[in-house]
Design a protein around this motif. Structure first.
Motif, PDB file in Angstrom:
ATOM      1  N   GLN A  66      20.870  49.688  20.238  1.00  0.00           N
ATOM      2  CA  GLN A  66      20.941  48.229  20.403  1.00  0.00           C
ATOM      3  C   GLN A  66      20.263  47.789  21.697  1.00  0.00           C
ATOM      4  N   ILE A  67      20.471  48.528  22.757  1.00  0.00           N
ATOM      5  CA  ILE A  67      19.843  48.199  24.047  1.00  0.00           C
ATOM      6  C   ILE A  67      18.333  48.298  23.932  1.00  0.00           C
ATOM      7  N   ALA A  68      17.843  49.353  23.299  1.00  0.00           N
ATOM      8  CA  ALA A  68      16.393  49.513  23.129  1.00  0.00           C
ATOM      9  C   ALA A  68      15.812  48.354  22.327  1.00  0.00           C
ATOM     10  N   LEU A  70      17.067  45.322  22.039  1.00  0.00           N
ATOM     11  CA  LEU A  70      17.140  44.110  22.869  1.00  0.00           C
ATOM     12  C   LEU A  70      16.079  44.117  23.971  1.00  0.00           C
ATOM     13  N   GLN A  71      15.798  45.289  24.539  1.00  0.00           N
ATOM     14  CA  GLN A  71      14.754  45.379  25.547  1.00  0.00           C
ATOM     15  C   GLN A  71      13.394  45.053  24.937  1.00  0.00           C
ATOM     16  N   GLN A  72      13.153  45.549  23.735  1.00  0.00           N
ATOM     17  CA  GLN A  72      11.896  45.249  23.042  1.00  0.00           C
ATOM     18  C   GLN A  72      11.797  43.762  22.748  1.00  0.00           C
ATOM     19  N   GLN A  73      12.871  43.191  22.249  1.00  0.00           N
ATOM     20  CA  GLN A  73      12.891  41.758  21.946  1.00  0.00           C
ATOM     21  C   GLN A  73      12.667  40.942  23.219  1.00  0.00           C
ATOM     22  N   ASN A  74      13.295  41.352  24.305  1.00  0.00           N
ATOM     23  CA  ASN A  74      13.145  40.649  25.578  1.00  0.00           C
ATOM     24  C   ASN A  74      11.702  40.719  26.069  1.00  0.00           C
ATOM     25  N   ALA A  75      11.080  41.880  25.938  1.00  0.00           N
ATOM     26  CA  ALA A  75       9.677  42.031  26.365  1.00  0.00           C
ATOM     27  C   ALA A  75       8.775  41.122  25.537  1.00  0.00           C
ATOM     28  N   GLU A  78       9.322  37.551  26.692  1.00  0.00           N
ATOM     29  CA  GLU A  78       8.684  37.332  27.991  1.00  0.00           C
ATOM     30  C   GLU A  78       7.178  37.161  27.829  1.00  0.00           C
TER      31      GLU A  78
END
Length: 92
Positions: A66-68, A70-75, A78
């Protein structure tokens, strides 16, 4: 998680010798393992601990995925925001 963890000592030991863990009655009520509610066999305690470790490991793996994501989605968000900000700054 609901089993109370207490400090206690065996009747046969000096009161200064303390142990920590569940009492046999709580362990038996929670898991129904062992011969009775007056003893906790080490094999049962170890088995419960290993099952808990496996459960926690599975939870950690799911959270890592889930963190991975979310990090991809956040990138991606951005990058989109940076592109939009670049577009608006060029307009008069």
């Amino acid at each position: 998680a609901a089993i109370p963890i207490q400090t206690w000592n065996y009747k046969s030991q000096d009161p200064s010798v303390r142990h920590i863990g569940p009492v046999a009655q709580d362990f038996y009520a929670a898991f129904g393992l062992g011969e009775d509610d007056e003893h906790i066999s080490t094999v049962d305690a170890d088995g419960v601990a290993l099952a808990a470790i496996q459960g926690l490991y599975q939870l950690v793996q799911e959270q890592a995925a889930q963190i991975a994501a979310l990090q991809q989605q956040n990138a991606e968000l951005e990058a989109r925001l940076a592109a939009l900000e670049g577009t608006t700054q060029r307009c008069p």
